[in-house]
Each structure stands twice: as structure tokens, then as C-alpha cells.
Design a protein around this motif. Structure first.
Motif, short mmCIF file in Angstrom:
data_model
loop_
_atom_site.label_atom_id
_atom_site.label_comp_id
_atom_site.label_asym_id
_atom_site.label_seq_id
_atom_site.Cartn_x
_atom_site.Cartn_y
_atom_site.Cartn_z
N ARG A 1 23.98 37.89 41.11
CA ARG A 1 25.43 37.33 40.83
C ARG A 1 26.16 37.08 42.21
O ARG A 1 26.57 38.02 42.95
N ILE A 2 26.77 35.68 42.27
CA ILE A 2 27.54 35.22 43.40
C ILE A 2 28.92 35.90 43.12
O ILE A 2 29.65 35.60 42.21
N VAL A 3 29.35 36.87 44.25
CA VAL A 3 30.60 37.44 44.11
C VAL A 3 31.61 36.99 45.26
O VAL A 3 30.99 36.82 46.44
N THR A 4 32.82 36.65 45.09
CA THR A 4 33.84 36.40 46.15
C THR A 4 35.16 36.97 46.09
O THR A 4 35.45 37.51 44.81
N PHE A 5 35.80 37.34 47.18
CA PHE A 5 37.34 37.90 47.06
C PHE A 5 38.20 37.18 48.18
O PHE A 5 37.68 36.38 49.02
N GLU A 6 39.34 37.19 48.01
CA GLU A 6 40.25 36.93 49.18
C GLU A 6 39.70 37.20 50.51
O GLU A 6 39.09 38.44 50.50
N TRP A 7 40.12 36.75 51.77
CA TRP A 7 39.10 36.82 53.01
C TRP A 7 39.54 38.45 53.46
O TRP A 7 38.70 39.12 53.82
N GLY A 8 40.77 38.76 53.39
CA GLY A 8 41.00 40.10 53.87
C GLY A 8 40.63 41.35 52.82
O GLY A 8 40.03 42.27 53.27
N GLU A 9 40.44 40.99 51.58
CA GLU A 9 40.04 41.94 50.59
C GLU A 9 38.71 41.79 50.68
O GLU A 9 37.81 42.98 50.64
N TYR A 10 37.79 40.80 50.99
CA TYR A 10 36.50 40.66 51.01
C TYR A 10 36.08 41.60 52.43
O TYR A 10 35.07 42.33 52.17
N ILE A 11 36.70 41.54 53.50
CA ILE A 11 36.46 42.24 54.66
C ILE A 11 36.54 43.88 54.41
O ILE A 11 35.73 44.62 54.61
N ARG A 12 37.81 44.23 53.67
CA ARG A 12 37.94 45.56 53.43
C ARG A 12 36.96 46.18 52.54
O ARG A 12 36.47 47.26 52.86
N ARG A 13 36.74 45.42 51.44
CA ARG A 13 35.84 46.10 50.43
C ARG A 13 34.28 46.31 51.15
O ARG A 13 33.69 47.24 50.87
N ALA B 1 34.11 49.14 53.30
CA ALA B 1 34.07 50.39 52.21
C ALA B 1 32.53 50.45 51.73
O ALA B 1 32.51 51.35 50.98
N GLY B 2 31.71 49.47 51.79
CA GLY B 2 30.31 49.45 51.16
C GLY B 2 30.36 49.18 49.79
O GLY B 2 29.30 49.59 49.12
N GLU B 3 31.28 48.40 49.35
CA GLU B 3 31.19 47.99 47.89
C GLU B 3 30.08 47.04 47.57
O GLU B 3 29.80 46.76 46.40
N HIS B 4 29.67 46.26 48.51
CA HIS B 4 28.85 45.04 48.34
C HIS B 4 27.36 45.70 48.04
O HIS B 4 26.84 46.94 48.46
N ASP B 5 26.57 44.72 47.40
CA ASP B 5 24.97 45.13 47.46
C ASP B 5 24.39 44.14 48.70
O ASP B 5 23.80 44.77 49.63
N ALA B 6 24.50 42.81 48.83
CA ALA B 6 23.94 41.77 49.77
C ALA B 6 25.40 41.11 49.94
O ALA B 6 26.02 40.67 49.31
#
Length: 530
Positions: free
Chosen positions: A404-416, A419-424
Motif C-alpha cells: 500500500r503506497i503511503v505518503t505525508f507532507e515532507w516534514g511529517e514524512y521525516i518525523r514519522r 520514529a519508525g512508523e514505516h514498513d518500507a
């Protein structure tokens, strides 16, 4: 005691009235909004461009015309024979910027250096306690653990003592996160209960003075008429016009609405090259785009699963479709132009049948589901993360893995991601200071698992080699350690290297003095308009 001394000369300019600066404005069509203006907090070139290289300076600076460092706010330095003490002799007469929100009463001195570093080093430091942010680079590069003391013997001499030799120490203190803050300004913020304002209203010694910021729209700077180094400030105004869409950036450049733009689309390169109103300098990118696996999450904590995912990605198709001639296939965790690069490493051949067998052995005969994060903005190492994610999604579907392709605003992307919220996670890196430690330590070391180690991979046989290499200046010994570490990386697959991209920098034909920074940020030092 004998000391090895390094020195250089940068003449102080006379303080000039603002109207002596050329009455010209450079508009830079940038790709994203900065998350803030406190350089110590951030690791991306977005913040480095918008804060570190506009408002601030460092003790030493990376040279603009070649590798290595040169004097900055320190006009010279001594290194003790054992390599564990660095004594910096500070420049006299450097002024902090006068802004609408702060008027300095003294020049830059050792107090500012002590404050800048102690804030990162000491969690009990009052400003740190009032504004308790994370300093990822300071930790990831081992400085938090290795700096044992910082002291000033007089107002213009500062000595750092290290627990162990740190071969690239000077390069580290030239990086954006070491930008020198004003202690006087910080004290005033603390006294007024406004410590957080240091991230919104910067005050430094740099070539451009912050005036205003409208998120997702514009950042405005004035040229610093009292800047300490002659020839650096060439315009009276510098404006960042934040423009996420690369097609709109190019349209604005062609219409004269901006004179510099970031990251063109690969498909637009040929047209820019033939446009007589534009310049297109380029250089081989000192970068890496890659796919990180969160090794703390199931099933990505299983080596067989990571190997199966890795061998199913059609990198050559990605190079052709995403980079369109502007990329080179990557196999290592750092680019081939980096010294100590292991030339003998090869990718596992594409083999869907073997990948399925590996998944079955790992207990996933029918595959599994995961989230695949794609960056929302162009970066120098990845011109189109969404397209890359879609291609990887299709590759993995062939072995039963549903992404499932997921994205966030750039600053939020890096912050999350930190924090290790991602899978890949699709991410990348541009080398910060030309040393293998910047790749292997920062992206893969145990000290960096809460920072830029997005694979969250702490593998002691690898980490021990990195720390051993960092603690000696013997290049041959360091190279041997790094070669062995790269072999371990390739065997363990914490991330899949995808590509090294060429960096293109579209400019108006009227721009003068611009140089592509090999380490990623966009610097307007010495840049002017005809």
C-alpha cells in the motif's frame, strides 16, 4: 606540547550600509517548505538551504571550489599530537545580525560556541530543558558520545576534547547542524519564555538576514550589509518561492518569476539545455536513492524476506523510467565516487521463483501486506518517488507481496520515519562531508537508529567496524574496515540501493557565481545577477 596547526585567511569586510549592496533580488523556486530554522534539529537540504547557509556560519566551512574545509568563524585551529584535542582560534569583529526582533550588543565570541555545542551535548543545559528538541546529526555522528569537554581559555579560544580520535571531526563541525547561534539572543528568548522562537526567527552571523516566512509560500531574506567576508553578499534581497510542482517551477523560471529553481523533471532536461535564456550546470551526484526496510517490524526483521524483496525489484526499469538517463544503478550503500567504495559487490540477480521460495521458507508462502512510503517531494537522489513506488509495488505483487503506497507532507514524512512508523520507505542521502562514515555510520550505525538510520538496523559486527574505522586516521586501515562493512551490508540487506542520480541546476542566464554544492544544499554565497 607540540600542536599541528592549520590556518587560513579570509579578510573581514568593512561594515557597509544596506544601500551599498547591489539593488537586485534573486528569487529561488524551491521544492518544499522547511520544517524550521534551527539547523541543529534537521538533516535535509531543505533546512540547510533555508537556514544554515543563509542566516548562519560555522567554525569551519566546506570549500566552495573543491574538497576539504577552510576557516569560517574560526580563523585557525590546532590539533594535538594524539588527535584528541582541537583548539579553535576565533575570528574577531564578527557581528550578529540585527533584525526586527533582536539587536545584538556584542560581537561573536567563545560564549556563542560554548552555548551552541553545550545545548546539544548537555540535556540539563537550561535552553535545552526549555526547548527539548532532538539533535539527530550530533547523535548519529557520534559527537554526543565522543566530546568529553568544551572550554574557553579566553573570549576567542575554544578547545574541544574527545574521548577517542574522530578522523573526520573537522568535516563534521563544518556541517549545517553545527551552525553557531547567538547566546545573547538565546538568553533573551529564555528570559521571556520564548525558547521555541529560535526555530522560527533565526539570528546568526550569516550572509542573509531573515525577514519573514509564510509556510508553503515564501521566505524572505535581506542581504547582510555587515557580513564579515567580502564578496559573498551580491544582492540586496533573496526570496525562496516555495513551489512544489516541478513543472510550475520551470514555468516560473522561463517567465522570469525566479532566477534559480530546484530539481527539474528528467523529461524537461533536454528542453532546458536548448533554451538560450537558461543555463544548466550539472554534475555527477554524490548521492544515493534507496528503499529502507524497517528491520524492527515483522516480517522485515527476517533476512530471507528482505532478500526476497530486494531481488524482485527491477532496478534497470526504474533507472529508465524514473531517472530517464540521469541515473546510475546503485549496488552499495554509498556512491562509487566515495573513497573506500567496494567495487566487487554485486546485486543478487532478479529471480522471482527464488524469491517466492525464500518467502515460503520464512513462513510466508502466500506473501504478505505492507506499507510502502513514497516521498511527497522531489529530492536530488529521486526525481519521482511516487512512480518508483508504483513500479516496486508491481514488482512485489509478482511474488504475492501487496504494498500500500503511503505518503505525508515532507516534514511529517521525516518525523514519522525517524520514529519508525514505516514498513518500507523510499528515501535517500546526499553526502555531507566526503567521508565513508557519513554513509555507513549515519545511515546504518547503531547510534543512528533514532535518526537517519531508517532501516532501524543495529548489527554489532557491522557497527564495530564503523566505530573502529572512525577512531583512526590511518586511511589504509579505515579502508579495510569499510570494505568489510560493505560486504556485511550486502549480505544482510537492511536497505536496497536503487540509484545515484545526476544533479541538474537550471538557472537564468543572468545568474553569476553559482556553484552546485556536492553535498546537496543550495548556497547563494557569491551569487549575483548581471
Amino acid at each position: 606540547m607540540l600542536y599541528l596547526t592549520f590556518a587560513g585567511c579570509c579578510a573581514l569586510s568593512n561594515t557597509r550600509a544596506a544601500d551599498t549592496l547591489p539593488d537586485k533580488t534573486i528569487v529561488y523556486c524551491s521544492e518544499a517548505s522547511p520544517a524550521g530554522f534551527d539547523p541543529a534539529q534537521y538533516t535535509t537540504s531543505v533546512e540547510a538551504s533555508a537556514a544554515a547557509y543563509t542566516s548562519y556560519n560555522r567554525l569551519v566551512e566546506f570549500k566552495r571550489d573543491g574538497p576539504g574545509v577552510e576557516p569560517g568563524l574560526a580563523e585557525s585551529w590546532d590539533i594535538s599530537p594524539d588527535g584528541r584535542q582541537y583548539t579553535f582560534h576565533l575570528r574577531h569583529g564578527v557581528k550578529f545580525q540585527t533584525t526586527a526582533y533582536f539587536k545584538p550588543t556584542r560581537d561573536f565570541n567563545a560564549d556563542d560556541v560554548l552555548f551552541t555545542y553545550q545545548r546539544m551535548l548537555d540535556p540539563e543545559q537550561p535552553f535545552h530543558k526549555a526547548y527539548p528538541v532532538v539533535f539527530p546529526y550530533f547523535r548519529d555522528l557520534g559527537l554526543a558520545a565522543n566530546i568529553t569537554n568544551i572550554e574557553a581559555s579566553d573570549p576567542y579560544t575554544v578547545r574541544f576534547t574527545l574521548a577517542k580520535v574522530d578522523a573526520p571531526f573537522l568535516q563534521k563541525v563544518a556541517m549545517p547542524f553545527t551552525s553557531i547561534l547567538s547566546r545573547e539572543y538565546a538568553d533573551s528568548l529564555l528570559a521571556n519564555g520564548n525558547a521555541r522562537d529560535i526555530n522560527q526567527f533565526p539570528v546568526g552571523t550569516g550572509p542573509f538576514i531573515f525577514r519573514s516566512y509564510t509556510k508553503d509560500a515564501q521566505i524572505r531574506f535581506d542581504g547582510n550589509p555587515g557580513y564579515w567576508q567580502a564578496g559573498i553578499v551580491q544582492v540586496r534581497r533573496l526570496i525562496f518561492a516555495i513551489t512544489v510542482d516541478p513543472a510550475v517551477r520551470l514555468q516560473k523560471l522561463r517567465n522570469g518569476e525566479c532566477q534559480v529553481m530546484s530539481y527539474p523533471r528528467p523529461a524537461d532536461i533536454a528542453g532546458i539545455r536548448t533554451d538560450t535564456n537558461l543555463q544548466l550546470p550539472s554534475q555527477v551526484g554524490f548521492n544515493l536513492g534507496y528503499l529502507a526496510y524497517n528491520t524492527t517490524k515483522k516480517p522485515l526483521d527476517t533476512l530471507a524476506v528482505r532478500r526476497a524483496l530486494d531481488m524482485t525489484i527491477n532496478k534497470r526499469a526504474i533507472i529508465e523510467s524514473v531517472y530517464q538517463g540521469g541515473g546510475r544503478l546503485a549496488t552499495n550503500p554509498m556512491p562509487p565516487t566515495q573513497w573506500a567504495y567496494a567495487n566487487n559487490l554485486k546485486d543478487a540477480p532478479y529471480d522471482a521463483a527464488k524469491a517466492k521460495a525464500l518467502l515460503a521458507e520464512a513462513g510466508y508462502p502466500d506473501g504478505f501486506e505492507l506499507d510502502l512510503w513514497a516521498m511527497p517531494v522531489q529530492r536530488p537522489y529521486n526525481p519521482n518517488a511516487r512512480l518508483m513506488a508504483e513500479m516496486i509495488q508491481a514488482d512485489w505483487a509478482k511474488i504475492g507481496v501487496k504494498a500500500r503506497i503511503v505518503t505525508f507532507e515532507w516534514g511529517e514524512y521525516i518525523r514519522r520515519a525517524r520514529a519508525g512508523e514505516h514498513d518500507a520507505l523510499l528515501i535517500g542521502w546526499t553526502g555531507d562531508y566526503g567521508d565513508p562514515d557519513d554513509w555507513l555510520g549515519v545511515l546504518l550505525g547503531c547510534d543512528a537508529v533514532q535518526g537517519s538510520n531508517f532501516a532501524k538496523w543495529c548489527y554489532r559486527p557491522f557497527d564495530n567496524l564503523i566505530k573502529q574505522a572512525r577512531a583512526t586516521t590511518d586511511v589504509e586501515a579505515r579502508t579495510a574496515d569499510y570494505l568489510q562493512a560493505q560486504a556485511i551490508f550486502k549480505d544482510q540487506v537492511p536497505f536496497t540501493p536503487i540509484a545515484h542520480s545526476t544533479v541538474y541546476q537550471p538557472l537564468s542566464r543572468d545568474i553569476t557565481g553559482f556553484r552546485i554544492d556536492p553535498f546537496g544544499p543550495t548556497r547563494f554565497w557569491g551569487v549575483g545577477l548581471k
